[in-house]
Design an enzyme around this catalytic site. Structure first.
Site, PDB file in Angstrom:
ATOM      1  CB  CYS A 113      -0.902  -0.017   1.229  1.00 45.08           C
ATOM      2  SG  CYS A 113      -1.718   1.553   1.572  1.00 45.08           S
ATOM      3  CD  GLU A 114       0.075   5.138  -4.207  1.00 42.69           C
ATOM      4  OE1 GLU A 114      -0.565   6.178  -4.392  1.00 42.69           O
ATOM      5  OE2 GLU A 114       0.685   4.550  -5.116  1.00 42.69           O
ATOM      6  CG  HIS A 115      -2.542   5.611   0.634  1.00 45.54           C
ATOM      7  ND1 HIS A 115      -3.717   5.043   0.211  1.00 45.54           N
ATOM      8  CD2 HIS A 115      -2.220   6.530  -0.305  1.00 45.54           C
ATOM      9  CE1 HIS A 115      -4.102   5.601  -0.922  1.00 45.54           C
ATOM     10  NE2 HIS A 115      -3.203   6.495  -1.263  1.00 45.54           N
ATOM     11  CG  HIS A 116      -1.051   3.593   6.010  1.00 44.93           C
ATOM     12  ND1 HIS A 116      -2.238   3.685   5.303  1.00 44.93           N
ATOM     13  CD2 HIS A 116      -1.139   4.508   6.997  1.00 44.93           C
ATOM     14  CE1 HIS A 116      -3.016   4.604   5.853  1.00 44.93           C
ATOM     15  NE2 HIS A 116      -2.374   5.121   6.871  1.00 44.93           N
ATOM     16  CD  GLN A 154      -7.544  -4.678  -4.822  1.00 44.79           C
ATOM     17  OE1 GLN A 154      -7.300  -4.624  -3.610  1.00 44.79           O
ATOM     18  NE2 GLN A 154      -8.469  -5.473  -5.318  1.00 44.79           N
ATOM     19  CG  HIS A 182      -5.894  -3.431   0.924  1.00 45.24           C
ATOM     20  ND1 HIS A 182      -5.344  -2.437   0.127  1.00 45.24           N
ATOM     21  CD2 HIS A 182      -6.595  -4.228   0.081  1.00 45.24           C
ATOM     22  CE1 HIS A 182      -5.706  -2.630  -1.136  1.00 45.24           C
ATOM     23  NE2 HIS A 182      -6.469  -3.710  -1.179  1.00 45.24           N
ATOM     24  CB  CYS A 184      -3.304   0.098   5.262  1.00 44.41           C
ATOM     25  SG  CYS A 184      -4.265  -0.123   3.755  1.00 44.41           S
TER      26      CYS A 184
END
Length: 223
Positions: A113-116, A154, A182, A184
């Site tokens: 996940c590119e956010h976390h 995704q 996920h 996250c």
């Protein structure tokens, strides 16, 4: 260090990183440094992160961790950022004249996940109908793996796989479904361990519900 010119950037990126809305946000100077140079920089930064967390970096168990993390980032879980790692995809004439659906189901993938920067993992299912070309089955798995090995969401991941298959097979008759957990979502924040995310992208004859249903019937798990 100066930025690459537009021409130099295009030469390095080639066709693998066209500037589209479905493309990963990669800087023009992303490939100036060697892998070893990147690993050394990441190692130094991760050492400092561990220090800030209060860990004793003289401990035998921790001393090699910054290097292991740096090597893992560059050589493994984010190796799909570099176009030199894109698998070579060869197609062949459909000499058997097979004109029905071909499905490769339950392709395992691991992404991030590119956010976390937490893991995403699940299964991909791919179907296509040949327009005169076919692709080796293992190449379908390799395409999924390549685009998974980068920071992702995704929705973008499935578009990258879908678009690459359309180009390789020279057909719109492609469908991709992805189901993923996920971390996250399950290990932080709301902490819902049972939820998963499904995405779907299709074109050509799969715009017709009947053909999509045929695909879904073929990827149903065994009871």
């Amino acid at each position: 260090m100066s930025l690459l010119t537009e021409k130099e950037m295009i030469q390095i990126l080639g066709d693998n990183h066209q500037m589209t809305s479905a493309e990963s946000p990669i800087r023009p100077d992303a490939f100036i440094k060697t892998d070893d140079q990147k690993m050394q920089t990441i190692e130094n930064h991760f050492y400092n992160i561990m220090q800030e967390l209060g860990l004793d970096m003289t401990d035998d168990s921790l001393q090699g961790t910054p290097h292991r993390v740096a090597k893992m980032f560059i050589k493994e879980i984010f190796s799909g950022l570099d176009p030199k790692n894109k698998p070579k995809v060869s197609t062949f004439d459909n000499e058997y004249h097979y004109d029905k659906m071909l499905v490769e189901a339950n392709i395992s993938f691991n992404s991030t996940c590119e956010h976390h920067f937490l893991p995403i993992f699940g299964k991909a299912h791919i179907g296509y109908i040949s327009s005169g070309k076919v692709i080796g089955l293992s190449k379908l798995n390799r395409i999924v793996d390549y685009f998974s090995r980068r920071p992702q969401v995704q929705e973008r991941l499935i578009m990258q796989i879908f678009n690459d298959l359309k180009i390789a097979l020279n057909t719109e008759n492609v469908i991709v479904v992805m189901e993923a957990k996920h971390l996250c979502v399950s290990s932080r924040g709301i902490k819902h361990e049972s939820s998963f995310t499904s995405t779907m992208q299709y074109g050509g004859i799969f715009n017709e519900k009947e053909n999509r249903n045929d695909f879904f019937n073929m990827i149903k798990p065994e009871k």
